[in-house]
Design a protein around this motif. Structure first.
Motif, PDB file in Angstrom:
ATOM      1  N   CYS A  75       0.840  -1.185   0.000  1.00  0.00           N
ATOM      2  CA  CYS A  75       0.000   0.000   0.000  1.00  0.00           C
ATOM      3  C   CYS A  75       0.878   1.239   0.000  1.00  0.00           C
ATOM      4  N   ARG A  76       0.391   2.308  -0.602  1.00  0.00           N
ATOM      5  CA  ARG A  76       1.130   3.564  -0.629  1.00  0.00           C
ATOM      6  C   ARG A  76       0.437   4.672   0.153  1.00  0.00           C
ATOM      7  N   ARG A  77      -0.848   4.495   0.505  1.00  0.00           N
ATOM      8  CA  ARG A  77      -1.598   5.558   1.182  1.00  0.00           C
ATOM      9  C   ARG A  77      -2.046   5.089   2.565  1.00  0.00           C
ATOM     10  N   PHE A  78      -1.673   5.887   3.557  1.00  0.00           N
ATOM     11  CA  PHE A  78      -2.019   5.573   4.942  1.00  0.00           C
ATOM     12  C   PHE A  78      -2.760   6.755   5.551  1.00  0.00           C
ATOM     13  N   PRO A 108       6.537   7.103  -3.643  1.00  0.00           N
ATOM     14  CA  PRO A 108       6.591   7.495  -2.228  1.00  0.00           C
ATOM     15  C   PRO A 108       5.361   7.018  -1.465  1.00  0.00           C
ATOM     16  N   THR A 109       5.543   6.800  -0.181  1.00  0.00           N
ATOM     17  CA  THR A 109       4.445   6.507   0.715  1.00  0.00           C
ATOM     18  C   THR A 109       3.721   7.817   0.990  1.00  0.00           C
ATOM     19  N   GLU A 110       2.401   7.776   1.018  1.00  0.00           N
ATOM     20  CA  GLU A 110       1.587   8.959   1.263  1.00  0.00           C
ATOM     21  C   GLU A 110       0.970   8.855   2.657  1.00  0.00           C
ATOM     22  N   TYR A 134       8.704   9.666   1.312  1.00  0.00           N
ATOM     23  CA  TYR A 134       7.294   9.769   1.659  1.00  0.00           C
ATOM     24  C   TYR A 134       6.818  11.201   1.452  1.00  0.00           C
ATOM     25  N   ARG A 135       5.494  11.338   1.406  1.00  0.00           N
ATOM     26  CA  ARG A 135       4.846  12.652   1.315  1.00  0.00           C
ATOM     27  C   ARG A 135       3.840  12.764   2.457  1.00  0.00           C
ATOM     28  N   THR A 136       3.638  13.975   2.913  1.00  0.00           N
ATOM     29  CA  THR A 136       2.647  14.214   3.949  1.00  0.00           C
ATOM     30  C   THR A 136       1.532  15.102   3.413  1.00  0.00           C
ATOM     31  N   HIS A 137       0.342  14.872   3.933  1.00  0.00           N
ATOM     32  CA  HIS A 137      -0.826  15.663   3.565  1.00  0.00           C
ATOM     33  C   HIS A 137      -1.524  16.071   4.852  1.00  0.00           C
ATOM     34  N   TYR A 138      -1.665  17.369   5.035  1.00  0.00           N
ATOM     35  CA  TYR A 138      -2.320  17.940   6.212  1.00  0.00           C
ATOM     36  C   TYR A 138      -3.433  18.866   5.741  1.00  0.00           C
ATOM     37  N   PRO A 139      -4.471  19.020   6.538  1.00  0.00           N
ATOM     38  CA  PRO A 139      -5.503  20.000   6.186  1.00  0.00           C
ATOM     39  C   PRO A 139      -4.980  21.409   6.446  1.00  0.00           C
ATOM     40  N   PRO A 140      -5.636  22.422   5.907  1.00  0.00           N
ATOM     41  CA  PRO A 140      -5.227  23.799   6.217  1.00  0.00           C
ATOM     42  C   PRO A 140      -5.273  24.050   7.723  1.00  0.00           C
ATOM     43  N   LYS A 141      -4.404  24.911   8.201  1.00  0.00           N
ATOM     44  CA  LYS A 141      -4.330  25.226   9.634  1.00  0.00           C
ATOM     45  C   LYS A 141      -5.708  25.597  10.176  1.00  0.00           C
ATOM     46  N   GLY A 142      -6.008  25.079  11.367  1.00  0.00           N
ATOM     47  CA  GLY A 142      -7.271  25.400  12.025  1.00  0.00           C
ATOM     48  C   GLY A 142      -8.462  24.613  11.528  1.00  0.00           C
ATOM     49  N   THR A 143      -8.237  23.664  10.613  1.00  0.00           N
ATOM     50  CA  THR A 143      -9.337  22.840  10.097  1.00  0.00           C
ATOM     51  C   THR A 143      -8.966  21.373  10.269  1.00  0.00           C
ATOM     52  N   ARG A 144      -9.880  20.525   9.893  1.00  0.00           N
ATOM     53  CA  ARG A 144      -9.585  19.100   9.899  1.00  0.00           C
ATOM     54  C   ARG A 144      -9.979  18.529   8.550  1.00  0.00           C
TER      55      ARG A 144
END
Length: 147
Positions: A75-78, A108-110, A134-144
């Protein structure tokens, strides 16, 4: 490993549709997941479970993400769902196990975090991303991010 009874009674399932597969692990104990996946692989005549995404068990607890479990998966997405406020998840060890398992692959692992928190910001590092692929994905600051 996790030995808490409520986590052991968690429901985990594999959702498959139209050639795609996502593993939802709930808070399941690693040996239960490992046994179930091994049995499924045997029934299918396969050695590894191909997945489009994994919802990481117990919010990224080190006790619920075992190297043995990860070796059964391709798997590549966690997906990591937690704000860290109650148990300070995700644990660095759990994320490190995921990243280490796949770092030598071409893709890359996501890592998808539904919150940006002090407990997952350590992975928002260009040097680490480059070294461990690897790559990271975060929501915009102050959100989820609703996963």
């Amino acid at each position: 490993k996790d030995t808490k009874e409520p986590n052991g009674s968690s429901i985990a399932f594999l959702a498959e549709h139209d050639g795609h597969a996502v593993l939802f692990t709930g808070d399941a104990h690693p040996p239960v997941l490992e046994q179930s996946i091994t049995r499924l692989l045997q029934e299918r005549g396969k050695n590894i479970l191909q997945l489009d995404a994994v919802k990481v068990s117990h919010h990224g607890s080190r006790k619920n993400t075992s190297p043995k479990l990860l070796k059964l998966l391709d798997c590549r997405r966690f997906l990591i769902s937690t704000n860290g406020s109650r148990h300070e998840h995700p644990d660095k060890e759990a994320i490190a196990r995921i990243v280490h398992r796949y770092h030598e692959n071409n893709e890359p692992t996501e890592l998808y975090f539904n919150y940006s928190s002090q407990y997952n910001q350590v992975w928002d590092d260009d040097d680490l991303r480059h070294e461990w692929n690897y790559r990271t994905h975060y929501p915009p600051k102050g959100t989820r991010l609703d996963l």
